[in-house]
Write an enzyme that holds these catalytic residues in place. Structure first.
Site, short mmCIF file in Angstrom:
data_model
loop_
_atom_site.label_atom_id
_atom_site.label_comp_id
_atom_site.label_asym_id
_atom_site.label_seq_id
_atom_site.Cartn_x
_atom_site.Cartn_y
_atom_site.Cartn_z
N LYS A 66 -25.36 1.50 -96.31
CA LYS A 66 -26.04 2.79 -96.46
C LYS A 66 -25.42 3.77 -95.47
O LYS A 66 -25.45 3.54 -94.25
CB LYS A 66 -27.54 2.66 -96.21
CG LYS A 66 -28.33 3.91 -96.52
CD LYS A 66 -28.44 4.16 -98.03
CE LYS A 66 -29.56 3.36 -98.63
NZ LYS A 66 -29.77 3.66 -100.07
N THR A 111 -28.88 -2.01 -99.50
CA THR A 111 -28.57 -0.86 -98.65
C THR A 111 -29.86 -0.19 -98.18
O THR A 111 -29.90 0.37 -97.08
CB THR A 111 -27.68 0.16 -99.39
OG1 THR A 111 -28.39 0.71 -100.49
CG2 THR A 111 -26.40 -0.50 -99.87
N ARG A 154 2.11 31.51 -74.90
CA ARG A 154 1.44 31.53 -76.20
C ARG A 154 0.00 31.09 -76.06
O ARG A 154 -0.39 30.44 -75.08
CB ARG A 154 2.15 30.61 -77.19
CG ARG A 154 2.06 29.13 -76.82
CD ARG A 154 2.53 28.22 -77.94
NE ARG A 154 2.39 26.81 -77.55
CZ ARG A 154 2.54 25.79 -78.39
NH1 ARG A 154 2.85 26.01 -79.66
NH2 ARG A 154 2.40 24.55 -77.97
N GLN A 190 1.92 17.87 -77.78
CA GLN A 190 2.12 16.43 -77.57
C GLN A 190 1.94 16.06 -76.10
O GLN A 190 1.32 15.04 -75.77
CB GLN A 190 3.51 16.01 -78.05
CG GLN A 190 3.70 16.02 -79.56
CD GLN A 190 4.22 17.35 -80.09
OE1 GLN A 190 3.95 18.40 -79.50
NE2 GLN A 190 4.97 17.31 -81.18
N HIS A 204 -2.99 27.60 -85.00
CA HIS A 204 -1.99 28.62 -84.67
C HIS A 204 -2.61 30.02 -84.57
O HIS A 204 -3.46 30.40 -85.38
CB HIS A 204 -0.91 28.64 -85.74
CG HIS A 204 -0.17 27.34 -85.86
ND1 HIS A 204 0.63 26.84 -84.85
CD2 HIS A 204 -0.10 26.44 -86.87
CE1 HIS A 204 1.15 25.70 -85.23
NE2 HIS A 204 0.73 25.42 -86.45
#
Length: 305
Positions: free
Chosen positions: A15, A61, A179, A226, A254
């Site tokens: 469930k 369930t 940035r 990264q 972005h």
């Protein structure tokens, strides 16, 4: 037409998304724990339910749903991880043919509404800073516990650059030494089995790891998402010895400089448009050296994005 031979592969059932809200009202100052709970069971003996429709061994369930609510009352929810461990122990020990399963939660955080400068005793407003995750996996006699967070959206308006990448005839991206970097962090951390056995302050650990992730994101001068991902995972593992590994997915949200020149306006890094797609998708795993791998711990957990 000739008969095609097939066999049943990996399977589980249960469930999903039981909205369990536990109010602690032992005193006039109430507490709230708000979970979205999913329970799924596995067992080789369940094969007949798939092949012939024989339900003799199927723990309904609906039963799994009811157990989730009953355990919230009987055992409370000291932490999402401890609550899921109780559920897993119950199903595996109560039904001999249930060999394991996967139990998961999302946790929605609430904070007290402030009235006349004081936090109210029983009125709350939802917090919007990420959703806590927890999972317990029982497979082949081993129990794995995983914590985590999703939708932890962060942004830094400077302190990030991206340059030095290879270029070919299809490369149009301009290098930058300043940035906006933004992402929505989904992270999961696996706990060492011996730490689970010894007992963990899961709530305290979640608070500390969340703070470490945010402070690392904020303070690291990033040369790439990264690099930030690795630094965040390393910091979490260094902060808490209970953590064996951390897995991240970080979509790059972005932000592109808006061209205001047609309007006779300069735009020295002040006005951007946020693009929702396509987006860079950075994923990675950071592992404590010397830790045994546990691929089964991650079996059937939802994809990060």
């Amino acid at each position: 037409m000739s008969e095609v031979s097939v066999s049943l592969g990996a399977n589980k059932y249960g469930k999903a998304e039981n909205r369990v809200v536990r109010i602690y009202r032992d005193t006039p100052r109430h507490e709230i724990v708000d979970l979205n709970v999913s329970s799924q069971l596995r067992g080789a003996a369940l094969i007949d339910s798939y092949l012939t429709g024989d339900n003799a061994l199927v723990v309904a369930t609906d039963t799994q749903k009811n157990t989730a609510f009953a355990f919230a009352k009987q055992h409370g929810i000291p932490s999402a991880e401890e609550y899921l461990l109780k559920l897993s122990e119950h199903f595996v020990s109560s039904f001999d043919w249930i060999e394991g399963g996967l139990w998961q939660t999302e946790q929605y955080e609430w904070q007290r509404i402030v009235v006349d400068g004081r936090p109210h005793d029983h009125s709350f407003v939802r917090k919007g800073q990420g959703t806590r995750l927890a999972a317990v996996q029982v497979i082949d006699g081993a129990t794995h516990v995983i914590g985590g967070v999703k939708d932890l959206t962060v942004l830094k308006s400077t302190g990030s650059e991206f340059a030095g990448f290879p270029r070919d005839r299809y490369t149009t991206l301009v290098e930058t030494d300043d940035r906006i970097m933004a992402t929505s962090v989904t992270g999961r951390w696996r706990f060492l089995p011996e730490a689970v056995e010894a007992g963990i302050d899961y709530n305290g650990l979640y608070a500390e790891v969340s703070a470490v992730l945010l402070s690392t994101f904020a303070t690291l001068h990033s040369l790439a998402l990264q690099q930030t991902l690795f630094a965040m995972g390393k910091a979490a593992i260094q902060a808490r010895p209970e953590i064996a590994e951390v897995r991240f997915a970080m979509p790059n949200k972005h932000h592109f400089l808006s061209d205001l020149a047609p309007f006779g306006l300069e735009n020295p890094g002040e006005v951007f448009y946020a693009a929702d797609r396509p987006y860079g998708l950075i994923e990675g795993t950071i592992i404590r050296d010397g830790t045994a791998a546990a691929p089964d711990a991650w079996l059937d957990l939802p994809a990060f994005v």
